[in-house]
Structure formats: structure tokens, C-alpha cells
Design a protein around this motif. Structure first.
Motif, PDB file in Angstrom:
ATOM      1  N   VAL A  15       0.848  -1.189   0.000  1.00 16.24           N
ATOM      2  CA  VAL A  15       0.000   0.000   0.000  1.00 16.24           C
ATOM      3  C   VAL A  15       0.884   1.240   0.000  1.00 16.24           C
ATOM      4  O   VAL A  15       1.779   1.382   0.845  1.00 16.24           O
ATOM      5  N   ASP A  16       0.657   2.139  -0.934  1.00 12.60           N
ATOM      6  CA  ASP A  16       1.460   3.354  -1.040  1.00 12.60           C
ATOM      7  C   ASP A  16       1.341   4.193   0.223  1.00 12.60           C
ATOM      8  O   ASP A  16       0.238   4.457   0.703  1.00 12.60           O
ATOM      9  N   GLY A  17       2.484   4.636   0.739  1.00  5.82           N
ATOM     10  CA  GLY A  17       2.491   5.501   1.905  1.00  5.82           C
ATOM     11  C   GLY A  17       2.400   4.787   3.232  1.00  5.82           C
ATOM     12  O   GLY A  17       2.486   5.429   4.286  1.00  5.82           O
ATOM     13  N   ALA A  18       2.235   3.465   3.217  1.00  7.09           N
ATOM     14  CA  ALA A  18       2.145   2.721   4.482  1.00  7.09           C
ATOM     15  C   ALA A  18       3.507   2.665   5.165  1.00  7.09           C
ATOM     16  O   ALA A  18       4.549   2.637   4.509  1.00  7.09           O
ATOM     17  N   LYS A  19       3.497   2.663   6.492  1.00  7.97           N
ATOM     18  CA  LYS A  19       4.735   2.621   7.269  1.00  7.97           C
ATOM     19  C   LYS A  19       4.801   1.320   8.058  1.00  7.97           C
ATOM     20  O   LYS A  19       3.856   0.959   8.742  1.00  7.97           O
ATOM     21  N   LEU A  20       5.949   0.636   7.929  1.00  2.52           N
ATOM     22  CA  LEU A  20       6.128  -0.595   8.695  1.00  2.52           C
ATOM     23  C   LEU A  20       6.122  -0.286  10.188  1.00  2.52           C
ATOM     24  O   LEU A  20       5.504  -1.005  10.988  1.00  2.52           O
ATOM     25  N   VAL A  21       6.796   0.796  10.564  1.00  2.89           N
ATOM     26  CA  VAL A  21       6.822   1.240  11.963  1.00  2.89           C
ATOM     27  C   VAL A  21       6.536   2.739  11.990  1.00  2.89           C
ATOM     28  O   VAL A  21       7.260   3.520  11.380  1.00  2.89           O
ATOM     29  N   ASP A  22       5.471   3.119  12.662  1.00  4.54           N
ATOM     30  CA  ASP A  22       5.118   4.529  12.820  1.00  4.54           C
ATOM     31  C   ASP A  22       5.614   4.989  14.189  1.00  4.54           C
ATOM     32  O   ASP A  22       5.064   4.568  15.217  1.00  4.54           O
ATOM     33  N   PRO A  23       6.652   5.839  14.246  1.00  3.58           N
ATOM     34  CA  PRO A  23       7.208   6.246  15.543  1.00  3.58           C
ATOM     35  C   PRO A  23       6.178   6.887  16.467  1.00  3.58           C
ATOM     36  O   PRO A  23       6.194   6.641  17.687  1.00  3.58           O
ATOM     37  N   ILE A  24       5.272   7.695  15.910  1.00  2.00           N
ATOM     38  CA  ILE A  24       4.249   8.329  16.746  1.00  2.00           C
ATOM     39  C   ILE A  24       3.307   7.271  17.319  1.00  2.00           C
ATOM     40  O   ILE A  24       2.972   7.283  18.505  1.00  2.00           O
ATOM     41  N   GLY A  25       2.887   6.338  16.457  1.00  2.00           N
ATOM     42  CA  GLY A  25       2.010   5.273  16.919  1.00  2.00           C
ATOM     43  C   GLY A  25       2.658   4.427  18.002  1.00  2.00           C
ATOM     44  O   GLY A  25       2.012   4.051  18.991  1.00  2.00           O
ATOM     45  N   VAL A  26       3.947   4.122  17.826  1.00  4.47           N
ATOM     46  CA  VAL A  26       4.669   3.343  18.836  1.00  4.47           C
ATOM     47  C   VAL A  26       4.733   4.119  20.153  1.00  4.47           C
ATOM     48  O   VAL A  26       4.544   3.555  21.238  1.00  4.47           O
ATOM     49  N   GLY A  27       4.968   5.425  20.060  1.00  5.79           N
ATOM     50  CA  GLY A  27       5.020   6.245  21.265  1.00  5.79           C
ATOM     51  C   GLY A  27       3.701   6.259  22.012  1.00  5.79           C
ATOM     52  O   GLY A  27       3.666   6.149  23.255  1.00  5.79           O
ATOM     53  N   VAL A  28       2.598   6.376  21.265  1.00  7.21           N
ATOM     54  CA  VAL A  28       1.270   6.365  21.899  1.00  7.21           C
ATOM     55  C   VAL A  28       0.990   5.003  22.511  1.00  7.21           C
ATOM     56  O   VAL A  28       0.432   4.899  23.617  1.00  7.21           O
ATOM     57  N   LEU A  29       1.368   3.926  21.809  1.00  7.63           N
ATOM     58  CA  LEU A  29       1.189   2.575  22.335  1.00  7.63           C
ATOM     59  C   LEU A  29       1.933   2.400  23.651  1.00  7.63           C
ATOM     60  O   LEU A  29       1.372   1.888  24.635  1.00  7.63           O
ATOM     61  N   VAL A  30       3.181   2.818  23.696  1.00  4.72           N
ATOM     62  CA  VAL A  30       3.984   2.690  24.913  1.00  4.72           C
ATOM     63  C   VAL A  30       3.376   3.523  26.040  1.00  4.72           C
ATOM     64  O   VAL A  30       3.312   3.079  27.199  1.00  4.72           O
ATOM     65  N   ALA A  31       2.911   4.732  25.715  1.00  2.16           N
ATOM     66  CA  ALA A  31       2.316   5.596  26.737  1.00  2.16           C
ATOM     67  C   ALA A  31       1.061   4.962  27.327  1.00  2.16           C
ATOM     68  O   ALA A  31       0.871   4.949  28.564  1.00  2.16           O
ATOM     69  N   PHE A  32       0.193   4.441  26.470  1.00  2.00           N
ATOM     70  CA  PHE A  32      -1.030   3.800  26.959  1.00  2.00           C
ATOM     71  C   PHE A  32      -0.702   2.554  27.782  1.00  2.00           C
ATOM     72  O   PHE A  32      -1.316   2.307  28.826  1.00  2.00           O
ATOM     73  N   ALA A  33       0.250   1.745  27.296  1.00  2.00           N
ATOM     74  CA  ALA A  33       0.611   0.521  28.015  1.00  2.00           C
ATOM     75  C   ALA A  33       1.186   0.848  29.392  1.00  2.00           C
ATOM     76  O   ALA A  33       0.857   0.196  30.390  1.00  2.00           O
ATOM     77  N   ALA A  34       2.043   1.875  29.462  1.00  2.00           N
ATOM     78  CA  ALA A  34       2.631   2.277  30.738  1.00  2.00           C
ATOM     79  C   ALA A  34       1.557   2.800  31.694  1.00  2.00           C
ATOM     80  O   ALA A  34       1.571   2.498  32.891  1.00  2.00           O
ATOM     81  N   ALA A  35       0.624   3.584  31.155  1.00  2.00           N
ATOM     82  CA  ALA A  35      -0.456   4.125  31.985  1.00  2.00           C
ATOM     83  C   ALA A  35      -1.363   3.015  32.494  1.00  2.00           C
ATOM     84  O   ALA A  35      -1.757   3.005  33.672  1.00  2.00           O
ATOM     85  N   ALA A  36      -1.710   2.069  31.609  1.00  2.00           N
ATOM     86  CA  ALA A  36      -2.561   0.942  32.023  1.00  2.00           C
ATOM     87  C   ALA A  36      -1.869   0.123  33.102  1.00  2.00           C
ATOM     88  O   ALA A  36      -2.493  -0.252  34.112  1.00  2.00           O
ATOM     89  N   ALA A  37      -0.591  -0.144  32.909  1.00  2.00           N
ATOM     90  CA  ALA A  37       0.164  -0.939  33.886  1.00  2.00           C
ATOM     91  C   ALA A  37       0.248  -0.216  35.235  1.00  2.00           C
ATOM     92  O   ALA A  37       0.096  -0.821  36.297  1.00  2.00           O
ATOM     93  N   ALA A  38       0.472   1.107  35.186  1.00  4.78           N
ATOM     94  CA  ALA A  38       0.571   1.888  36.425  1.00  4.78           C
ATOM     95  C   ALA A  38      -0.747   1.897  37.182  1.00  4.78           C
ATOM     96  O   ALA A  38      -0.777   1.750  38.419  1.00  4.78           O
ATOM     97  N   MET A  39      -1.862   2.065  36.464  1.00  2.00           N
ATOM     98  CA  MET A  39      -3.172   2.073  37.123  1.00  2.00           C
ATOM     99  C   MET A  39      -3.503   0.689  37.699  1.00  2.00           C
ATOM    100  O   MET A  39      -3.948   0.582  38.854  1.00  2.00           O
ATOM    101  N   LEU A  40      -3.288  -0.340  36.931  1.00  2.00           N
ATOM    102  CA  LEU A  40      -3.608  -1.692  37.406  1.00  2.00           C
ATOM    103  C   LEU A  40      -2.727  -2.099  38.580  1.00  2.00           C
ATOM    104  O   LEU A  40      -3.181  -2.786  39.507  1.00  2.00           O
ATOM    105  N   ARG A  41      -1.469  -1.660  38.540  1.00  2.00           N
ATOM    106  CA  ARG A  41      -0.553  -2.013  39.641  1.00  2.00           C
ATOM    107  C   ARG A  41      -1.009  -1.409  40.954  1.00  2.00           C
ATOM    108  O   ARG A  41      -0.791  -1.990  42.018  1.00  2.00           O
ATOM    109  N   ARG A  42      -1.633  -0.238  40.899  1.00  2.00           N
ATOM    110  CA  ARG A  42      -2.055   0.438  42.133  1.00  2.00           C
ATOM    111  C   ARG A  42      -3.446   0.023  42.601  1.00  2.00           C
ATOM    112  O   ARG A  42      -3.914   0.485  43.640  1.00  2.00           O
ATOM    113  N   ALA A  43      -4.116  -0.820  41.823  1.00  2.00           N
ATOM    114  CA  ALA A  43      -5.440  -1.316  42.249  1.00  2.00           C
ATOM    115  C   ALA A  43      -5.230  -2.557  43.094  1.00  2.00           C
ATOM    116  O   ALA A  43      -4.895  -3.615  42.577  1.00  2.00           O
TER     117      ALA A  43
END
Length: 253
Positions: A224-252
Motif C-alpha cells: 500500500v502506497d504511503g504505508a509505514k512498517l513502523v510509525d514512531p508516533i504510533g509506537v510512542g502512543v502505544l507505549v504511553a497507553f501501556a505504561a499508563a494501564a500498567a501503572a493504574m492496574l498495579r495500584r489497584a
């Protein structure tokens, strides 16, 4: 019902290679990538969360809600965005069952009791800022693009087609962004629902960003034209959400 329909639909989407042939190449690859994530990540997660929540695990209960939210958002694309195909009824079942399961999940929660299980070191403010920032960014982007199109009649979106992005704009502006904004505000203000909604939303965000990451791999492999194998912004958002989810669950507790 969600688990059964999602499993069969995902296996069908991956096994029947011509299932999405009436969709664009961009959409076909995205749908197949979503099928893989749903099958290997969401379905096992739902099974584990359901079983553990019934045994009294508060963490599993919160994960369960986040994954049901994924079901609503993800299968909306298959039901309303994909071309009519042989698995349409299964997609409808997965979508509808996710909607009503999420309603049932929310109405049976004792949010005050759950909120008391979060200790004082829970990163309320940081997670609230993340949710509000994500909501603001997507709302601003999609609103700006919509205004540009209304004013000029033209819009360039790279690999994505304008027709394919219409449903993305609609769901994000009407459901995803408002949910994250409200969840972040509730968490910032210390509302009992804030802990519940924020944790579930972070789980949802992690799951769907994984979906988008795998979709990018499928789109790249499909040429697909213009597709990115790795999107740095998407990876950053994924890591941020995963870290936030882990932090919230750890404190429950």
C-alpha cells in the motif's frame, strides 16, 4: 457471545484471503491486521479477564471493560465501514454483543468500592493528562481536516483514502475522544468513576494501538502506497497507553 463471534470472524478474515476484496487495499490490509490482533491478543485477554473477574479480581474487571470497549470500537469498522461480505452477521454479533456487554459491565460496578482500592501513589494526574491530551489531539486533527475538506473540497491523507477515514473521523469525534476527555477529567477531579474509566480506557488504548501497529505491517506487506512498517508516533502512543494501564492496574489492590 463476544468471544465466540470475535474468534470465528477473526479466523475467517485471516483464512479467507478474498473476504475483503471489495474494500480498498488500504482497508483490506487494516482489517486483516485487526483480525490477527483480535485473535491472538483480545480473545485470550477477554477469556482470562472474564474468568478472573468472576473470581473477584478487580484488575481483571477493569481489563474486561477495556477489552469490551475495544470490541465496540473495532467491530464498528467491520459493520459500518467494510464492504458487505460473508461474515457480516458475525461482525454484527461481535459489535452488538460488545455494546450490551459493556453496558452490563458498567451498570454492575461499585465504583466507590473500586476507587478505594487505588492507593495514594496512583499516578492520577499523569494518566489524566495523557487521556485529555490524546482526546484533544485527535479532536483537533479530525476537526481541522473536516473543515479543510468543507472549505476546499479536497483532502490528502497519504495511504488512507478519504472514504476510509470518514468512519475514523466519525467514531473518534463522537465516541473515542469524548470518552477519553471525560475519563481524564473525572480522574483529575478524583471522581470514583475516574479510576474505573481511566484504567479501562488505557487498556482500550493499548489494545487498539497494537491493532494499528499490526495493520501497518499488513499494509506495508501488501504494498500500500504511503504505508509505514513502523510509525514512531504510533509506537510512542502505544507505549504511553501501556505504561499508563500498567501503572493504574498495579495500584489497584
Amino acid at each position: 457471545m463476544v468471544i465466540a463471534a470475535a474468534t470465528i470472524a477473526s479466523v475467517g478474515g485471516l483464512a479467507v484471503h478474498r473476504l475483503y476484496t471489495d474494500d480498498t487495499a488500504w482497508a483490506t490490509a487494516a482489517l486483516r491486521g485487526g483480525d490477527l490482533v483480535t485473535l491472538v491478543l483480545i480473545v485470550p485477554g477477554l477469556i482470562a479477564a472474564t474468568l478472573l473477574a468472576r473470581r473477584g479480581s478487580v484488575r481483571a474487571l477493569l481489563v474486561w471493560g477495556g477489552l469490551l470497549g475495544y470490541g465496540v470500537y473495532n467491530f464498528a469498522f467491520y459493520v459500518f465501514g467494510a464492504a458487505f461480505n460473508d461474515l457480516f452477521l458475525l461482525h454484527v454479533i461481535a459489535f452488538s454483543a460488545s455494546v450490551f456487554a459493556l453496558i452490563a459491565w458498567a451498570t454492575q460496578l461499585d465504583t466507590a468500592a473500586i476507587a478505594r482500592r487505588f492507593d495514594v501513589r496512583t499516578p492520577h494526574r499523569a494518566v489524566a493528562v495523557l487521556l485529555i491530551a490524546v482526546a484533544a489531539v485527535f479532536a483537533t486533527l479530525w476537526t481541522t481536516f473536516s473543515i479543510i475538506y468543507a472549505a476546499t473540497g479536497h483532502l490528502t491523507l497519504g495511504a488512507a483514502t478519504l472514504a476510509g477515514m470518514h468512519l475514523v473521523f466519525a467514531l473518534d469525534l463522537s465516541v473515542m475522544a469524548p470518552s477519553m476527555a471525560v475519563g481524564g477529567i473525572w480522574l483529575w477531579r478524583g471522581k470514583p468513576w475516574g479510576n474505573v474509566a481511566a484504567t479501562a480506557l488505557c487498556v482500550f488504548g493499548t489494545a487498539y494501538q497494537a491493532n494499528l501497529a499490526v495493520a501497518g505491517v499488513f499494509q506495508t506487506n501488501a504494498g500500500v502506497d504511503g504505508a509505514k512498517l513502523v510509525d514512531p508516533i504510533g509506537v510512542g502512543v502505544l507505549v504511553a497507553f501501556a505504561a499508563a494501564a500498567a501503572a493504574m492496574l498495579r495500584r489497584a489492590r
